[in-house]
Design a protein around this motif. Sequence first.
Motif, PDB file in Angstrom:
ATOM      1  N   SER A   7      -7.869  11.715  -1.412  1.00 36.10           N
ATOM      2  CA  SER A   7      -7.743  12.624  -0.406  1.00 36.10           C
ATOM      3  C   SER A   7      -6.261  12.939  -0.261  1.00 36.10           C
ATOM      4  O   SER A   7      -5.787  14.014   0.225  1.00 36.10           O
ATOM      5  N   THR A   8      -5.282  12.077  -0.719  1.00 37.07           N
ATOM      6  CA  THR A   8      -3.871  12.492  -0.670  1.00 37.07           C
ATOM      7  C   THR A   8      -3.496  13.220  -1.864  1.00 37.07           C
ATOM      8  O   THR A   8      -2.655  13.905  -1.550  1.00 37.07           O
ATOM      9  N   VAL A   9      -4.003  12.684  -3.134  1.00 37.33           N
ATOM     10  CA  VAL A   9      -3.288  13.418  -4.272  1.00 37.33           C
ATOM     11  C   VAL A   9      -4.043  14.774  -4.722  1.00 37.33           C
ATOM     12  O   VAL A   9      -3.339  15.523  -5.243  1.00 37.33           O
ATOM     13  N   ALA A  10      -5.342  14.904  -4.334  1.00 34.25           N
ATOM     14  CA  ALA A  10      -6.079  15.993  -4.763  1.00 34.25           C
ATOM     15  C   ALA A  10      -5.366  17.310  -4.327  1.00 34.25           C
ATOM     16  O   ALA A  10      -5.061  18.350  -5.078  1.00 34.25           O
ATOM     17  N   PRO A  11      -4.945  17.558  -3.169  1.00 34.85           N
ATOM     18  CA  PRO A  11      -4.069  18.556  -2.600  1.00 34.85           C
ATOM     19  C   PRO A  11      -3.005  19.074  -3.455  1.00 34.85           C
ATOM     20  O   PRO A  11      -2.484  20.147  -3.371  1.00 34.85           O
ATOM     21  N   LEU A  12      -2.250  17.881  -4.178  1.00 36.91           N
ATOM     22  CA  LEU A  12      -1.238  18.023  -4.627  1.00 36.91           C
ATOM     23  C   LEU A  12      -1.367  18.971  -6.011  1.00 36.91           C
ATOM     24  O   LEU A  12      -0.305  19.321  -6.518  1.00 36.91           O
ATOM     25  N   GLN A  13      -2.709  18.884  -6.611  1.00 38.42           N
ATOM     26  CA  GLN A  13      -2.913  19.601  -7.646  1.00 38.42           C
ATOM     27  C   GLN A  13      -2.444  21.041  -7.874  1.00 38.42           C
ATOM     28  O   GLN A  13      -2.109  21.577  -8.921  1.00 38.42           O
ATOM     29  N   TYR A  14      -2.511  21.773  -6.557  1.00 40.43           N
ATOM     30  CA  TYR A  14      -1.941  23.187  -6.266  1.00 40.43           C
ATOM     31  C   TYR A  14      -0.691  23.432  -6.996  1.00 40.43           C
ATOM     32  O   TYR A  14      -0.316  24.375  -7.147  1.00 40.43           O
ATOM     33  N   LEU A  15       0.303  22.040  -7.118  1.00 42.37           N
ATOM     34  CA  LEU A  15       1.619  22.366  -7.509  1.00 42.37           C
ATOM     35  C   LEU A  15       1.534  22.871  -9.003  1.00 42.37           C
ATOM     36  O   LEU A  15       2.358  23.051  -9.611  1.00 42.37           O
ATOM     37  N   LEU A  70      -5.134   8.653  -9.454  1.00 42.82           N
ATOM     38  CA  LEU A  70      -6.291   8.033  -8.444  1.00 42.82           C
ATOM     39  C   LEU A  70      -6.589   6.702  -8.349  1.00 42.82           C
ATOM     40  O   LEU A  70      -7.211   6.188  -7.535  1.00 42.82           O
ATOM     41  N   ARG A  71      -5.863   5.969  -9.373  1.00 38.35           N
ATOM     42  CA  ARG A  71      -6.015   4.548  -9.238  1.00 38.35           C
ATOM     43  C   ARG A  71      -5.132   4.133  -8.144  1.00 38.35           C
ATOM     44  O   ARG A  71      -5.430   2.849  -7.385  1.00 38.35           O
ATOM     45  N   PHE A  72      -3.795   4.567  -7.984  1.00 42.50           N
ATOM     46  CA  PHE A  72      -3.010   4.330  -6.866  1.00 42.50           C
ATOM     47  C   PHE A  72      -2.830   4.762  -5.553  1.00 42.50           C
ATOM     48  O   PHE A  72      -2.599   4.033  -4.582  1.00 42.50           O
ATOM     49  N   ALA A  73      -3.693   5.820  -5.546  1.00 44.36           N
ATOM     50  CA  ALA A  73      -3.547   6.648  -4.225  1.00 44.36           C
ATOM     51  C   ALA A  73      -4.883   7.084  -3.823  1.00 44.36           C
ATOM     52  O   ALA A  73      -5.850   7.518  -5.057  1.00 44.36           O
ATOM     53  N   PRO A  74      -5.211   7.253  -2.793  1.00 43.16           N
ATOM     54  CA  PRO A  74      -6.648   8.045  -2.348  1.00 43.16           C
ATOM     55  C   PRO A  74      -6.794   9.416  -2.986  1.00 43.16           C
ATOM     56  O   PRO A  74      -5.786  10.299  -2.979  1.00 43.16           O
ATOM     57  N   ASP A  81       0.903  -1.260  -0.024  1.00 37.94           N
ATOM     58  CA  ASP A  81      -0.044  -0.145  -0.097  1.00 37.94           C
ATOM     59  C   ASP A  81       0.832   1.366   0.093  1.00 37.94           C
ATOM     60  O   ASP A  81       0.371   2.165  -0.640  1.00 37.94           O
ATOM     61  N   GLN A  82       1.970   1.333   0.830  1.00 38.29           N
ATOM     62  CA  GLN A  82       2.712   2.429   0.918  1.00 38.29           C
ATOM     63  C   GLN A  82       3.559   2.981  -0.527  1.00 38.29           C
ATOM     64  O   GLN A  82       3.487   3.975  -0.861  1.00 38.29           O
ATOM     65  N   ASN A  83       4.165   1.632  -1.239  1.00 38.55           N
ATOM     66  CA  ASN A  83       4.429   1.947  -2.367  1.00 38.55           C
ATOM     67  C   ASN A  83       3.313   2.452  -3.575  1.00 38.55           C
ATOM     68  O   ASN A  83       3.800   3.286  -4.394  1.00 38.55           O
ATOM     69  N   ARG A  84       2.173   1.870  -3.370  1.00 41.06           N
ATOM     70  CA  ARG A  84       1.140   2.264  -4.248  1.00 41.06           C
ATOM     71  C   ARG A  84       0.880   3.717  -4.042  1.00 41.06           C
ATOM     72  O   ARG A  84       0.631   4.531  -5.151  1.00 41.06           O
ATOM     73  N   THR A  85       0.860   4.268  -2.775  1.00 35.92           N
ATOM     74  CA  THR A  85       0.533   5.812  -2.452  1.00 35.92           C
ATOM     75  C   THR A  85       1.487   6.404  -2.945  1.00 35.92           C
ATOM     76  O   THR A  85       1.323   7.447  -3.756  1.00 35.92           O
ATOM     77  N   MET A  86       2.938   5.962  -2.942  1.00 40.22           N
ATOM     78  CA  MET A  86       3.817   6.822  -3.505  1.00 40.22           C
ATOM     79  C   MET A  86       4.089   7.041  -4.966  1.00 40.22           C
ATOM     80  O   MET A  86       4.069   7.866  -5.707  1.00 40.22           O
ATOM     81  N   LEU A  87       3.561   5.977  -5.596  1.00 44.43           N
ATOM     82  CA  LEU A  87       3.427   5.627  -7.072  1.00 44.43           C
ATOM     83  C   LEU A  87       2.100   6.781  -7.377  1.00 44.43           C
ATOM     84  O   LEU A  87       2.461   7.418  -8.377  1.00 44.43           O
ATOM     85  N   GLY A  88       1.204   6.975  -6.864  1.00 50.40           N
ATOM     86  CA  GLY A  88       0.123   7.855  -7.032  1.00 50.40           C
ATOM     87  C   GLY A  88       0.515   9.380  -7.079  1.00 50.40           C
ATOM     88  O   GLY A  88       0.183   9.976  -8.046  1.00 50.40           O
ATOM     89  N   VAL A  89       1.210   9.599  -5.865  1.00 50.94           N
ATOM     90  CA  VAL A  89       1.671  10.731  -5.708  1.00 50.94           C
ATOM     91  C   VAL A  89       2.742  11.187  -6.769  1.00 50.94           C
ATOM     92  O   VAL A  89       2.646  12.451  -7.241  1.00 50.94           O
ATOM     93  N   LEU A  90       3.798  10.390  -7.204  1.00 50.65           N
ATOM     94  CA  LEU A  90       4.627  10.812  -8.240  1.00 50.65           C
ATOM     95  C   LEU A  90       3.737  10.826  -9.786  1.00 50.65           C
ATOM     96  O   LEU A  90       3.906  12.051 -10.568  1.00 50.65           O
ATOM     97  N   ARG A 128     -11.531  15.533   4.356  1.00 48.40           N
ATOM     98  CA  ARG A 128     -11.003  14.134   4.752  1.00 48.40           C
ATOM     99  C   ARG A 128     -11.503  13.859   6.180  1.00 48.40           C
ATOM    100  O   ARG A 128     -11.718  12.879   6.364  1.00 48.40           O
ATOM    101  N   ASP A 129     -11.432  14.717   7.075  1.00 47.11           N
ATOM    102  CA  ASP A 129     -11.692  14.577   8.379  1.00 47.11           C
ATOM    103  C   ASP A 129     -13.141  13.959   8.423  1.00 47.11           C
ATOM    104  O   ASP A 129     -13.712  13.022   9.118  1.00 47.11           O
ATOM    105  N   LEU A 130     -14.109  14.602   7.839  1.00 42.78           N
ATOM    106  CA  LEU A 130     -15.369  14.216   7.665  1.00 42.78           C
ATOM    107  C   LEU A 130     -15.730  12.740   7.068  1.00 42.78           C
ATOM    108  O   LEU A 130     -16.636  11.873   7.579  1.00 42.78           O
ATOM    109  N   GLY A 131     -14.998  12.598   6.135  1.00 43.97           N
ATOM    110  CA  GLY A 131     -14.674  11.026   5.595  1.00 43.97           C
ATOM    111  C   GLY A 131     -14.388  10.157   6.599  1.00 43.97           C
ATOM    112  O   GLY A 131     -14.874   8.767   6.684  1.00 43.97           O
ATOM    113  N   ARG A 132     -13.429  10.606   7.591  1.00 46.08           N
ATOM    114  CA  ARG A 132     -13.041   9.545   8.659  1.00 46.08           C
ATOM    115  C   ARG A 132     -14.189   9.234   9.472  1.00 46.08           C
ATOM    116  O   ARG A 132     -13.992   8.175   9.937  1.00 46.08           O
TER     117      ARG A 132
END
Length: 308
Positions: free
Chosen positions: A247-255, A241-245, A5-14, A295-299
């Motif tokens: 809520s994790t990748v959406a804020p990165l779009q501001y890059l 979005l396939r590899f990472a949630p 899972d950790q590697n999948r999330t990192m791949l999604g971030v990349l 994300r907090d409300l989702g949790r």
Amino acid sequence: MSVPDQNRTMLGVLFMVAFCIIAPVMDAFAKATPEHVPVAQILAARFGIQVMILVPLALALQLAARPIGRDISLHLARGAALLAATACFFTAVRYMPIANAIAIFFVSPFVTTLLGAVFLKETVGWRRVSACLVGFGGALLVIRPSFTGLGAVALLPLSTAFFFAVYMLLTRSMSQRLHPLTLQAHTALAACLIVFPPLIAMDGSGSRYFDPVWPTGLAIWTLLGVGLIATVSHLCITYALRFAPASTVAPLQYLEIVGATAVGYIAFNDFPKPLTWLGVAIIVASGLFLFARERDLGRKTDRPPPPP
């Protein structure tokens, strides 16, 4: 063997970071396209090339599916919304810096939140409404100087945000049933069905917006660039979005604002003014708060009920 899972999330971030770097290049190709080429023709190149790449890819991966029933109208609606959003944005970047246009476009999450509350009856508390209003205030700081010099053209990125929010709401109802690659291919097909008939019908009419021209020189490369980069960038965000949630990748779009600033400065010597940066900071801060709140409300929603 499954990927941890950790590697999948990192791949999604990349993949998401790659999207933020690549996507502004598409906008730069659109901006660099000679003005005698109508925007509708740039749209035809953008979606036509995407169809030529994604449909064979979906067939090769056995992901092609013929839309039936209500899905046909939903695909056409998604295609029309994305087509309108792209048309507004490509028109805007012809006259204003790419970074400014993207900064204004980033009010889209706020529009999506408010439209979700109105049409999907989603619960939106006062904190998220406040974040949306503050974000719109930041957008006004970016729009005001551009509006003084350009007039109504400066409002086109807001129209992009609205149409893209509609596109995202329609996507929510279909993303759980269709593979992302299939969804992208169907959207591109629907957009082609909408944009090509007016171009064919108005050939030779002299219309500034719909009369196609035979591309030569620079126009050949910019139109190819728009289509190829659009396909690659959307595949990047699809697999992010396939590899990472989300809520994790959406804020990165501001890059993408950083990527747009770099591309705009290198290609067109455009650099945002201090007031624009202040508006960008407000939009990004409001957007990050909105993502964190959702994300907090989702949790809280995902927590099991307490034992009796």
